[in-house]
Motif scaffolding. Structure first.
Motif, short mmCIF file in Angstrom:
data_model
loop_
_atom_site.label_atom_id
_atom_site.label_comp_id
_atom_site.label_asym_id
_atom_site.label_seq_id
_atom_site.Cartn_x
_atom_site.Cartn_y
_atom_site.Cartn_z
N PHE A 49 0.43 -0.82 0.05
CA PHE A 49 0.41 -0.40 0.49
C PHE A 49 1.17 1.45 0.05
O PHE A 49 1.70 0.90 0.58
CB PHE A 49 -0.59 -0.03 1.01
N ASP A 50 0.48 2.11 -0.69
CA ASP A 50 1.30 3.51 -1.06
C ASP A 50 0.83 4.75 -0.36
O ASP A 50 -0.31 5.52 -0.60
CB ASP A 50 1.33 3.48 -2.54
N LEU A 51 1.20 5.18 0.84
CA LEU A 51 0.43 6.18 1.65
C LEU A 51 0.44 7.33 0.66
O LEU A 51 -0.09 8.33 0.75
CB LEU A 51 1.11 6.33 2.92
N LYS A 52 1.86 8.08 0.29
CA LYS A 52 1.73 8.93 -0.32
C LYS A 52 0.96 9.19 -1.75
O LYS A 52 -0.41 10.12 -2.17
CB LYS A 52 2.69 9.17 -1.49
N ALA A 53 0.35 7.81 -2.20
CA ALA A 53 -0.12 7.91 -3.45
C ALA A 53 -1.50 8.35 -2.38
O ALA A 53 -3.01 8.58 -2.93
CB ALA A 53 -1.18 6.44 -4.18
N PRO A 59 2.82 10.80 7.51
CA PRO A 59 1.31 9.57 8.22
C PRO A 59 2.26 8.92 9.32
O PRO A 59 3.01 8.75 9.87
CB PRO A 59 0.86 8.98 6.94
N ILE A 60 0.78 8.80 10.57
CA ILE A 60 0.89 8.01 11.59
C ILE A 60 0.09 6.90 10.63
O ILE A 60 -1.17 7.06 10.64
CB ILE A 60 0.61 8.68 12.96
N LEU A 61 0.71 5.48 11.11
CA LEU A 61 -0.65 4.47 11.02
C LEU A 61 -1.31 3.72 12.37
O LEU A 61 -0.37 4.39 13.74
CB LEU A 61 -0.03 3.30 10.91
N GLN A 99 -10.03 7.28 16.68
CA GLN A 99 -8.66 7.66 16.73
C GLN A 99 -8.18 9.11 15.70
O GLN A 99 -7.37 9.44 15.74
CB GLN A 99 -7.68 6.77 16.59
N GLY A 100 -9.36 9.34 14.94
CA GLY A 100 -8.72 10.13 13.77
C GLY A 100 -8.16 10.01 12.41
O GLY A 100 -7.98 10.12 11.84
N ALA A 101 -8.92 8.71 12.53
CA ALA A 101 -7.68 8.18 11.38
C ALA A 101 -8.47 7.65 10.46
O ALA A 101 -9.57 7.54 10.30
CB ALA A 101 -6.67 6.52 11.22
N GLU A 102 -8.13 7.67 8.78
CA GLU A 102 -8.78 7.10 7.86
C GLU A 102 -8.64 5.49 7.77
O GLU A 102 -7.33 5.63 7.54
CB GLU A 102 -8.45 8.26 6.11
N PRO A 103 -9.38 5.27 7.36
CA PRO A 103 -9.08 3.62 6.59
C PRO A 103 -8.59 3.49 5.46
O PRO A 103 -9.49 3.74 5.21
CB PRO A 103 -10.38 2.83 7.28
N LEU A 104 -7.65 2.35 5.26
CA LEU A 104 -6.81 3.08 4.19
C LEU A 104 -7.01 0.67 3.65
O LEU A 104 -7.31 0.69 2.42
CB LEU A 104 -5.81 2.62 3.87
N LEU A 105 -7.15 0.03 4.49
CA LEU A 105 -7.13 -1.58 4.09
C LEU A 105 -7.55 -2.35 5.21
O LEU A 105 -7.39 -2.27 6.48
CB LEU A 105 -5.31 -1.89 3.25
N PHE A 106 -7.66 -3.25 4.79
CA PHE A 106 -8.46 -4.36 5.53
C PHE A 106 -7.88 -6.00 5.43
O PHE A 106 -7.66 -6.33 4.33
CB PHE A 106 -9.97 -4.41 5.40
N LEU A 107 -7.88 -6.63 5.92
CA LEU A 107 -7.68 -7.52 5.63
C LEU A 107 -8.64 -9.12 6.60
O LEU A 107 -8.93 -8.58 8.04
CB LEU A 107 -6.49 -8.33 5.64
N VAL A 162 -6.24 -1.49 8.98
CA VAL A 162 -4.99 -0.71 9.12
C VAL A 162 -5.26 1.37 8.25
O VAL A 162 -6.18 0.98 7.32
CB VAL A 162 -3.78 -0.62 8.67
N GLY A 163 -5.55 2.05 8.90
CA GLY A 163 -5.55 3.15 8.79
C GLY A 163 -4.27 4.18 9.20
O GLY A 163 -3.53 4.25 9.36
N ALA A 164 -5.02 5.70 8.48
CA ALA A 164 -3.48 6.58 8.65
C ALA A 164 -4.15 8.00 8.81
O ALA A 164 -5.49 7.73 8.48
CB ALA A 164 -3.04 6.73 7.27
N MET A 165 -3.35 8.74 9.55
CA MET A 165 -3.78 10.65 9.74
C MET A 165 -2.57 11.28 9.55
O MET A 165 -1.37 10.71 10.39
CB MET A 165 -4.18 10.05 11.38
N GLU A 166 -2.89 12.23 9.48
CA GLU A 166 -1.70 13.43 9.42
C GLU A 166 -1.28 13.32 10.64
O GLU A 166 -2.06 13.37 11.75
CB GLU A 166 -1.50 15.01 8.56
N ARG A 167 0.38 14.20 11.36
CA ARG A 167 0.78 13.31 12.29
C ARG A 167 0.07 14.60 13.14
O ARG A 167 0.56 15.68 12.48
CB ARG A 167 2.33 13.79 12.24
N GLY A 168 0.25 14.62 13.79
CA GLY A 168 -1.03 15.48 14.69
C GLY A 168 -2.28 15.51 15.56
O GLY A 168 -2.64 16.97 15.68
N GLN A 169 -2.18 14.99 14.31
CA GLN A 169 -4.24 14.87 14.28
C GLN A 169 -4.73 13.88 14.69
O GLN A 169 -6.35 13.53 14.62
CB GLN A 169 -4.84 15.45 12.93
N ASP A 170 -4.04 13.13 15.68
CA ASP A 170 -5.38 11.92 16.96
C ASP A 170 -5.79 12.69 17.64
O ASP A 170 -5.84 14.00 18.14
CB ASP A 170 -3.58 11.75 17.08
#
Length: 347
Positions: A49-53, A59-61, A99-107, A162-170
């Motif tokens: 998974f490409d976090l930049k794309a 990002p914080i995972l 947690q403020g995260a956007e979900p990105l991938l699931f298994l 697994v999700g991600a958010m920009e640092r400081g936005q938790d």
């Protein structure tokens, strides 16, 4: 290598061909969940998974895992397995967004004694539907056929997101006394408290195919209503500004989950007359003779997600959420103290 018994893995009860057939059957469903950042399909040893794309700069995972508990028992006993995968996704991604995260991938992990390809396909199609609805890519999983570990027809499910958010936005962040508590309605029992649900149904003498006393459906179908997905709505509210915290109301109910997002020295004051107990919970409470305190710490009791918001933004956030199809209840506020205090009566 000529074993005198000529045994094969299939003889021992594991059908590799069936597993391969399942992978081919579910590939179209997985492809439908592709999103920016997805880099690989099913079949590899791992998923990329490409976090930049996906649009992240620093990002914080964030990771979460869960299951759907003994709600599986109803799905297995009724043969209605088409939506249990939505529950699986919801239980994970609704936690991530808190947690403020956007979900990105699931298994997913699917385990059974003997693989039924048609049944497994229906289950994983449900998982894919949940992923699509929450903007999360289904990137892989594990199907385990384990003879002797499960009774005939039984299976188990687990999910990993697994999700991600920009640092400081938790989240939670900035919760203060006076913040307003906005409750988003649930779609039913969701995916916790089912050991008690099943006990109450047993005492009622009703079968899963009986008419539900609280809905225009069979009892089994009504109790299998999938967990509501709050991801897109919650992310929109977070991005609009003024959201200080979110609590997914699962096991432990309002009583146990709200304090998880409140800082030391602050508690939640909730007016129980600010929403009505949905029919399914009213029936469970009456049939089981459950006290309000038991309802509020076992079930979501009609509130599936709570947003802790700036008082000056509460009306605007509530209006935006309503426009997105949510049923929003102004439950109360944050105040000095600890835990959750209730006023009024649950009805």
């Amino acid at each position: 290598m000529n074993g005198k018994n000529g045994l094969t893995y299939a003889t021992a009860g594991v059908d590799i061909d069936a597993g391969n057939a399942l992978v081919e059957r579910i590939k179209p469903a997985a492809r439908r969940t592709a999103r920016p950042g997805s880099m690989s399909g099913l079949g590899g040893f791992g998923a990329l998974f490409d976090l930049k794309a996906a649009g992240f700069t620093d990002p914080i995972l964030v990771a979460a895992t869960d299951g759907v508990g003994t709600k599986l028992r109803i799905a297995i006993d009724t043969g209605n397995v088409d939506t249990i995968g939505i529950d699986l996704v919801a239980m994970c991604v609704n936690d991530l967004v808190c947690q403020g995260a956007e979900p990105l991938l699931f298994l997913d992990y699917f385990a059974t004694g003997k693989l039924d390809v048609d049944q497994a396909t229906r289950i994983i199609e449900g998982i894919a539907a949940g992923c699509e609805a929450s903007g999360c890519a289904l990137v892989g999983g594990e199907t385990a056929e384990m003879p002797g570990m499960y009774h005939a027809g039984d299976f188990d499910l687990a999910g990993f997101a697994v999700g991600a958010m920009e640092r400081g936005q938790d989240l939670p962040s900035g919760v203060v006394a006076g913040d307003v508590l906005l409750g988003l309605a649930s779609d039913g029992v969701h995916s916790n408290g089912y050991s008690l649900v099943r006990k109450i149904v047993e005492l009622s003498g009703l079968g899963w195919d009986a008419k539900a006393p609280f809905a225009d459906a069979t009892l089994g179908a009504a109790l299998l209503t999938p967990t509501r997905l709050y991801v897109r709505q919650a992310l929109a509210a977070i991005r609009s500004g003024g959201v200080h915290g979110l609590a997914h109301i699962t096991g432990g109910g309002l009583t146990e989950n709200l304090p998880r997002v409140l800082p030391e020295g602050l508690g939640a004051q909730i007016d129980l007359t600010s929403w009505r107990l949905p029919p399914v919970f009213a029936w469970l409470a009456a049939q089981g003779g459950l006290a309000s305190a038991e309802m509020l710490k076992t079930f979501n009791s009609g509130i599936g997600m709570v947003l802790v918001v700036d008082a000056a933004r509460a009306e605007a956030i509530a209006a935006d959420l309503t426009a997105m199809g949510e049923r929003v209840h102004r439950l109360g506020r944050v105040a000095a103290g600890q835990g959750v205090s209730y006023s009024g009566a649950l009805a």
